[in-house]
Design an enzyme around this catalytic site. Structure first.
Site, PDB file in Angstrom:
ATOM      1  N   GLN A  18       0.818  -1.231   0.081  1.00 49.19           N
ATOM      2  CA  GLN A  18      -0.057   0.039   0.046  1.00 49.19           C
ATOM      3  C   GLN A  18       0.794   1.435  -0.031  1.00 49.19           C
ATOM      4  O   GLN A  18       0.437   2.261  -0.265  1.00 49.19           O
ATOM      5  CB  GLN A  18      -0.949   0.040   1.342  1.00 49.19           C
ATOM      6  CG  GLN A  18      -1.744  -1.107   1.433  1.00 49.19           C
ATOM      7  CD  GLN A  18      -2.448  -1.482   2.715  1.00 49.19           C
ATOM      8  OE1 GLN A  18      -3.430  -0.802   3.121  1.00 49.19           O
ATOM      9  NE2 GLN A  18      -2.012  -2.175   3.547  1.00 49.19           N
ATOM     10  N   VAL A  58       3.600   4.157  -1.097  1.00 49.53           N
ATOM     11  CA  VAL A  58       3.829   4.680  -2.228  1.00 49.53           C
ATOM     12  C   VAL A  58       5.391   5.352  -2.372  1.00 49.53           C
ATOM     13  O   VAL A  58       5.506   6.053  -3.180  1.00 49.53           O
ATOM     14  CB  VAL A  58       2.977   5.918  -2.706  1.00 49.53           C
ATOM     15  CG1 VAL A  58       1.449   5.694  -2.599  1.00 49.53           C
ATOM     16  CG2 VAL A  58       3.009   7.169  -1.211  1.00 49.53           C
ATOM     17  N   HIS A 116      -1.472   1.561  -4.175  1.00 50.61           N
ATOM     18  CA  HIS A 116      -1.719   2.871  -3.987  1.00 50.61           C
ATOM     19  C   HIS A 116      -0.974   3.911  -4.763  1.00 50.61           C
ATOM     20  O   HIS A 116      -1.227   5.139  -4.562  1.00 50.61           O
ATOM     21  CB  HIS A 116      -1.956   3.251  -2.427  1.00 50.61           C
ATOM     22  CG  HIS A 116      -2.925   2.432  -1.678  1.00 50.61           C
ATOM     23  ND1 HIS A 116      -2.894   2.606  -0.340  1.00 50.61           N
ATOM     24  CD2 HIS A 116      -4.075   1.819  -2.186  1.00 50.61           C
ATOM     25  CE1 HIS A 116      -4.054   1.809  -0.050  1.00 50.61           C
ATOM     26  NE2 HIS A 116      -4.572   1.399  -0.927  1.00 50.61           N
ATOM     27  N   CYS A 129      -0.274  19.897 -17.570  1.00 48.21           N
ATOM     28  CA  CYS A 129      -0.075  18.386 -18.253  1.00 48.21           C
ATOM     29  C   CYS A 129       0.525  18.780 -19.988  1.00 48.21           C
ATOM     30  O   CYS A 129      -0.141  19.663 -20.524  1.00 48.21           O
ATOM     31  CB  CYS A 129      -1.604  17.689 -18.474  1.00 48.21           C
ATOM     32  SG  CYS A 129      -1.425  16.338 -19.510  1.00 48.21           S
ATOM     33  N   SER A 146      -2.581  -1.093   9.424  1.00 53.40           N
ATOM     34  CA  SER A 146      -3.722  -0.871  10.359  1.00 53.40           C
ATOM     35  C   SER A 146      -4.591  -1.965   9.919  1.00 53.40           C
ATOM     36  O   SER A 146      -5.748  -2.475  10.504  1.00 53.40           O
ATOM     37  CB  SER A 146      -4.213   0.341  10.607  1.00 53.40           C
ATOM     38  OG  SER A 146      -4.531   0.797   9.297  1.00 53.40           O
ATOM     39  N   ASN A 191       3.274  -6.933  13.341  1.00 52.44           N
ATOM     40  CA  ASN A 191       3.082  -5.443  13.796  1.00 52.44           C
ATOM     41  C   ASN A 191       3.167  -5.513  15.300  1.00 52.44           C
ATOM     42  O   ASN A 191       2.816  -6.470  16.032  1.00 52.44           O
ATOM     43  CB  ASN A 191       1.471  -5.493  13.392  1.00 52.44           C
ATOM     44  CG  ASN A 191       1.001  -3.867  13.491  1.00 52.44           C
ATOM     45  OD1 ASN A 191       1.543  -3.158  14.252  1.00 52.44           O
ATOM     46  ND2 ASN A 191       0.185  -3.551  12.384  1.00 52.44           N
ATOM     47  N   PRO A 192       3.934  -4.458  15.549  1.00 54.65           N
ATOM     48  CA  PRO A 192       4.274  -4.256  17.225  1.00 54.65           C
ATOM     49  C   PRO A 192       2.936  -3.887  17.984  1.00 54.65           C
ATOM     50  O   PRO A 192       2.936  -3.795  19.157  1.00 54.65           O
ATOM     51  CB  PRO A 192       5.216  -3.293  17.356  1.00 54.65           C
ATOM     52  CG  PRO A 192       4.938  -2.481  16.146  1.00 54.65           C
ATOM     53  CD  PRO A 192       4.463  -3.203  14.892  1.00 54.65           C
ATOM     54  N   ALA A 231       9.034  -4.402  11.876  1.00 56.28           N
ATOM     55  CA  ALA A 231       9.243  -5.152  10.619  1.00 56.28           C
ATOM     56  C   ALA A 231      10.903  -5.192  10.330  1.00 56.28           C
ATOM     57  O   ALA A 231      11.153  -6.198  10.095  1.00 56.28           O
ATOM     58  CB  ALA A 231       8.730  -4.151   9.343  1.00 56.28           C
TER      59      ALA A 231
HETATM   60  P1  OAD Z   1      -1.635   2.749   9.021  1.00 58.18           P
HETATM   61  O1  OAD Z   1      -0.883   4.110   9.417  1.00 58.18           O
HETATM   62  O2  OAD Z   1      -2.967   2.876   8.912  1.00 58.18           O
HETATM   63  O3  OAD Z   1      -1.195   1.665   9.901  1.00 58.18           O
HETATM   64  C1  OAD Z   1       0.335   1.606  10.109  1.00 58.18           C
HETATM   65  C2  OAD Z   1       0.341   0.181  10.770  1.00 58.18           C
HETATM   66  O4  OAD Z   1       1.852   0.094  11.133  1.00 58.18           O
HETATM   67  C3  OAD Z   1      -0.031   0.148  12.406  1.00 58.18           C
HETATM   68  O5  OAD Z   1      -0.823  -1.118  12.546  1.00 58.18           O
HETATM   69  C4  OAD Z   1       1.151   0.232  13.186  1.00 58.18           C
HETATM   70  O6  OAD Z   1       0.845  -0.542  14.528  1.00 58.18           O
HETATM   71  C5  OAD Z   1       2.015  -0.442  12.396  1.00 58.18           C
HETATM   72  N1  OAD Z   1       3.351  -0.004  12.597  1.00 58.18           N
HETATM   73  C6  OAD Z   1       3.965   1.117  13.237  1.00 58.18           C
HETATM   74  N2  OAD Z   1       5.361   0.950  13.156  1.00 58.18           N
HETATM   75  C7  OAD Z   1       5.666  -0.110  12.591  1.00 58.18           C
HETATM   76  C8  OAD Z   1       6.983  -0.973  12.288  1.00 58.18           C
HETATM   77  N3  OAD Z   1       8.174  -0.491  12.703  1.00 58.18           N
HETATM   78  N4  OAD Z   1       6.864  -2.459  11.802  1.00 58.18           N
HETATM   79  C9  OAD Z   1       5.770  -2.815  11.563  1.00 58.18           C
HETATM   80  N5  OAD Z   1       4.579  -2.212  11.866  1.00 58.18           N
HETATM   81  C10 OAD Z   1       4.534  -1.000  12.308  1.00 58.18           C
HETATM   82  O7  OAD Z   1      -0.896   2.582   7.629  1.00 58.18           O
HETATM   83  P2  OAD Z   1      -1.551   1.529   6.497  1.00 58.18           P
HETATM   84  O8  OAD Z   1      -2.260   0.457   6.942  1.00 58.18           O
HETATM   85  O9  OAD Z   1      -0.582   1.423   5.431  1.00 58.18           O
HETATM   86  O10 OAD Z   1      -3.593   5.333   1.729  1.00 58.18           O
HETATM   87  O11 OAD Z   1      -2.716   2.589   5.807  1.00 58.18           O
HETATM   88  C11 OAD Z   1      -3.461   2.192   4.648  1.00 58.18           C
HETATM   89  C12 OAD Z   1      -3.555   3.560   3.803  1.00 58.18           C
HETATM   90  O12 OAD Z   1      -4.294   4.433   4.557  1.00 58.18           O
HETATM   91  C13 OAD Z   1      -2.258   3.939   3.146  1.00 58.18           C
HETATM   92  O13 OAD Z   1      -1.728   3.267   2.009  1.00 58.18           O
HETATM   93  C14 OAD Z   1      -2.804   5.441   2.855  1.00 58.18           C
HETATM   94  C15 OAD Z   1      -3.511   5.569   3.885  1.00 58.18           C
HETATM   95  O14 OAD Z   1      -4.540   6.585   3.947  1.00 58.18           O
HETATM   96  C16 OAD Z   1      -3.091   5.749   0.468  1.00 58.18           C
HETATM   97  O15 OAD Z   1      -2.136   6.586   0.327  1.00 58.18           O
HETATM   98  C17 OAD Z   1      -3.965   5.754  -0.682  1.00 58.18           C
END
Ligand code: OAD
Length: 246
Positions: free
Chosen positions: A103, A105, A121, A151, A193, A217-218, A235
């Site tokens: 997910q 970018v 994404h 553009c 998340s 995931n911590p 990670a």
């Molecule tokens: P989130 O910010 O929602 O979640 C991040 C997750 O990473 C959480 O569950 C944390 O507990 C975990 N985390 C934090 N530090 C970590 C580490 N060092 N190692 C492992 N895990 C860790 O991010 P995403 O789930 O990626 O959309 O969010 C999904 C989408 O929402 C993103 O792609 C973005 C956002 O809006 C777009 O850009 C379209």
């Protein structure tokens, strides 16, 4: 990380022929890229996603949105992949098929050496036409950072080639991700998340089709109920250890 969870995750990976990895913002946290939803540090605790990640927000103030993404691009150009990215990049010949579906970018998987990464994404470094006339620019070398440039084909604004709220994912990328998820022996979910769909549906699809699911995931996440093994660690710490002996 409990030794038991690590051992169980390793055993699942050792038995697996095919593996799909789904990553989220936590994957890049230890590279210095902030996540979106982690308490005070998450991007969406400081900024309004509807202003910065929607077509309406861009139309309301294109310069503001363009500058915010320009500053993210500059920061990402300065960071490096972490030990977790490198551990995953070493796996391509160990599983068949093997795929990383992200997910993120930020392009850090590719910079760590992974090939064929499915970027659900989009990619922050790419630019495309806001009017979707078909123009896509891979490198921003000649593009000014202050206001969105026009553009070169239709004269509309250019915008970052990332998926905003309310937009569809690239159907080819999503189809590939779903096809791989439906056929893998193990899905490894790292640093998400699990709140954003359709990405968050991939582990459930994999599990329904018989795959084992490992979550790294911590913190607790919305995907924990789908996990066969939960590795409560970051990670960059967990991934190198997960693959040491496979
Ligand atoms: P989130 O910010 O929602 O979640 C991040 C997750 O990473 C959480 O569950 C944390 O507990 C975990 N985390 C934090 N530090 C970590 C580490 N060092 N190692 C492992 N895990 C860790 O991010 P995403 O789930 O990626 O959309 O969010 C999904 C989408 O929402 C993103 O792609 C973005 C956002 O809006 C777009 O850009 C379209």
């Amino acid at each position: 990380m409990t030794a038991d969870a690590l051992a169980r995750a390793r055993a699942l990976l050792q038995k697996a022929g095919s593996c799909v990895v789904l990553t989220g913002a936590g994957m890049s946290a230890e590279s210095g890229v902030p996540t979106f939803r982690d308490g005070q540090t998450g991007v969406w605790s400081k900024f309004d996603p509807m202003q910065l990640a929607s077509r309406e927000g861009f139309e309301a103030d294109p310069g503001f949105v363009w500058r915010w993404y320009s500053s993210r691009r500059e920061k990402i150009a300065e960071v490096r992949p972490n030990a977790g990215h490198f551990a995953l990049a070493g796996l391509e010949r160990r599983f068949s098929p093997f795929a990383i579906v992200t997910q993120n970018v930020d392009g850090l998987h590719t910079r760590a050496g992974s090939t064929g990464v499915l970027e659900l994404h989009g990619n922050l470094m790419r630019t495309k036409c806001f009017a979707e006339c078909g123009v896509r620019i891979d490198s921003l070398a000649d593009v000014p950072a202050g206001e969105p440039p026009a553009c070169p084909s239709c004269g509309e604004w250019l915008r970052p080639d990332v998926v905003w709220f309310g937009e569809m994912l690239d159907p080819t990328v999503l189809d590939d991700a779903e096809r791989l998820a439906a056929r893998c022996d193990v899905m490894l979910v790292v640093g998400t998340s699990g709140m954003v769909y359709p990405a968050a549906g991939l582990p459930y699809l994999a599990r329904r089709r018989g795959a084992k699911v490992i979550v790294v995931n911590p913190n607790p996440s919305d995907i924990d109920d789908c996990a066969d093994v939960l590795v409560s660690e970051t990670a960059a710490k967990a991934l190198p250890r997960l693959f040491e002996a496979t």
